[in-house]
Design an enzyme around this catalytic site. Structure first.
Site, PDB file in Angstrom:
ATOM      1  N   GLU A 181       0.856  -1.192   0.000  1.00 43.22           N
ATOM      2  CA  GLU A 181       0.000   0.000   0.000  1.00 43.22           C
ATOM      3  C   GLU A 181       0.885   1.232   0.000  1.00 43.22           C
ATOM      4  O   GLU A 181       1.882   1.290   0.734  1.00 43.22           O
ATOM      5  CB  GLU A 181      -0.906   0.012   1.233  1.00 43.22           C
TER       6      GLU A 181
ATOM      7  N   GLU B 148      -2.651  11.569   2.882  1.00 37.73           N
ATOM      8  CA  GLU B 148      -3.519  11.153   3.974  1.00 37.73           C
ATOM      9  C   GLU B 148      -3.477  12.255   5.029  1.00 37.73           C
ATOM     10  O   GLU B 148      -2.405  12.679   5.443  1.00 37.73           O
ATOM     11  CB  GLU B 148      -3.046   9.825   4.563  1.00 37.73           C
TER      12      GLU B 148
END
Length: 525
Positions: free
Chosen positions: A150, A155
């Site tokens: 990932e 974020e």
């Protein structure tokens, strides 16, 4: 009144280090989100993850839907992902992906191996509000997470750890996942907040390296040699892209929104998502670095016709070549065999080097959602970079302090370090104030030989130009073109009552409804 005509020429040629390509980048896929208002995401490019799926492994509170209440294009060049809380306290939002593994609605299956993956996004911000732009290995359906790998490109954790100005970039794999992910945080410069403006979030990914960028600045790199000893590098297979806006649940580290506080709809605005792959180019071919056409005043904010902009890249000119900007009364549209075209119109050039060109966006370029910028050197074209010109006005200030983002101020006590005295008239050197009462010409310094200043002013000035410093309204005396220069100018009286412990204070300038943000020196205490 009079207008100060003195401004340092360095304002027109100042440079800034940006991410540079060592080869070229070829655009292989994108979504620009330029469809009419209310249009859903393109089903040939995106599918939906639906439901709650047990909190998606994170204890998230939202239910993901494909409802037009939660995901739509706004007709202004953006995809909107909207998180909503209903009257019962339940949250809905949306999660989009280009790959098919695990998707509830499988209408697209797109993945890529290596390249530059970037998006220009304006984030929401609040307690428990959790936006993300990220990638997962296409083999997640067979090897599961974290073996699939990932990459979190963007974020933001809302109020957790005071993420108001922060982006988090992380790599997850077997032995370095979850709380042990290989992560770095990047704080936006100049006190900018993630919800105030769009920023370009990107990674450059090769067989043995992933490097993270925000607005062209590199802040994190993970390589096959830097992962924890005994763990596996799992980033050599195809990955797909995800966009989502999660809401933290009661057991998540970032917390859940306060049930007793208002929760207006939270919007994650995506201007574009683009995938580039490396391509070999000759040393004679100019190459624009993706995402690197920026406002030349502060290297942040929007671009407007008539304003100065910068483009960064490689092979723009021979080594050591730079313009002599004092050689002619007007700025040429050809310099060192180089041109910059904006929407097909050659732009006046104020500075050229092998890696940077500063230019004026031609006045005749109309605002639009997909405006092409191209560099041509000795009749060889670069790649095309498509930008959004949102409006005819994009107010910003040239900076005197590039560390803290403080505007350059001229006036009494401001020859070096600026000593501000409230009640005194000062000058700001501005960019992108928009059309004036008398049309300006491309590349020509503004002519003024005395008499009324009205032809040089922004229509409706000074009332159409609202300056606020530390929340206090400043009296604007002049808002328009800078006489004898290619830039704009603002004269104002520094207001009383500005209180701050810092040596600078946040400020805004709104010109005919369009707002720019910057900082000003604080008053003398």
């Amino acid at each position: 009144m009079s207008v100060n005509r003195v401004a340092p020429l360095a304002l027109l040629v100042a440079g800034l280090a940006m991410a540079q390509t060592t080869s070229g980048w070829k655009l292989v896929w994108s979504d620009e989100f330029n469809a009419p208002a209310g249009t859903p995401p393109d089903a040939t490019k995106w599918n939906y993850d639906l439901g709650n799926n047990g909190g998606w492994g994170n204890g998230e509170a939202e239910v993901y839907t494909n409802s037009p209440n939660n995901v739509f294009q706004d007709g202004k060049g953006h995809l909107v992902i909207r998180a909503i809380r209903d009257s019962s306290g339940n949250f809905t939002s949306a999660r989009l992906q280009t790959g098919s593994p695990g998707a509830s609605t499988q209408t697209a299956d797109l993945s890529w191996q290596y390249g530059r993956i970037e998006a220009r996004i304006q984030l929401p911000f609040g307690q428990g509000v959790w936006p993300a732009f990220w990638m997962l290995g296409e083999n997640i359906g067979t090897v599961s997470w974290p073996q699939c790998g990932e990459v979190d490109i963007m974020e933001n954790f809302g109020t957790f750890a005071n993420n108001i100005s922060v982006n988090n970039g992380t790599a997850h794999g077997p032995g370095y996942s979850g709380a042990n992910g290989l992560t770095e945080a990047y704080t936006l410069p100049f006190g900018e907040q993630v919800a105030q403006d769009f920023h370009v979030y990107a990674v450059e990914w090769s067989a043995n390296s992933i490097e993270w960028f925000v607005d062209g600045t590199s802040y994190h790199q993970v390589t096959s040699a830097s992962i924890p000893s005994g763990t596996e590098w799992v980033f050599n297979d195809p990955f797909f892209i995800l966009l989502n806006l999660a809401i933290g649940g009661g057991n998540t580290f970032l917390g859940t929104p306060d049930p007793n506080a208002p929760f207006p709809p939270q919007n994650m605005l995506v201007d574009y998502v683009r995938v580039y792959q490396a391509t070999t180019i000759s040393p004679a071919t100019p190459a624009i670095t993706p995402g690197s056409v920026v406002n030349a005043a502060s290297y942040l904010g929007d671009i407007a016709p008539g304003g100065l902009a910068s483009v960064f890249g490689n092979n723009f000119a021979a080594a050591g070549v730079a313009m002599n900007t004092s050689a002619a009364p007007n700025f040429p549209s050809v310099a060192a065999g180089v041109t910059v075209s904006v929407a097909g119109v050659h732009a006046p050039i104020t500075y050229v080097s092998p890696t940077q060109i500063n230019f004026q966006v031609p006045w005749e370029v109309a605002p639009g959602l997909a405006v092409d910028v191209k560099v041509t050197r000795n009749n060889i074209d670069s790649n095309v970079e498509t930008i959004t010109i949102a409006a005819g006005t994009a107010p910003s200030m040239f900076l005197g302090d590039f560390v803290n983002g403080v505007a350059l101020v001229a006036g009494a006590g401001c020859d070096g370090d600026c000593v501000i005295t409230p009640g005194t008239v000062y000058t700001l050197w501005a960019n992108g104030l928009g059309p004036k009462n008398s049309p300006e010409q491309d590349g020509e310094p503004t002519a003024f030989s005395g008499g009324p200043l009205t032809p040089l002013e922004v229509p409706g000035s000074p009332s159409s130009c609202q300056l606020a410093i530390g929340g206090r309204v400043a009296q604007v005396d002049y808002c328009g073109a800078a006489p004898g220069l290619i830039i704009d100018q603002l004269n104002f009286t520094y207001p009383a009552g500005v209180a701050t412990a810092a040596p600078y204070v946040d400020a805004t300038l709104t010109v005919n409804g369009v707002t720019g943000r910057f900082r000003m020196p604080a008053p003398t205490h």
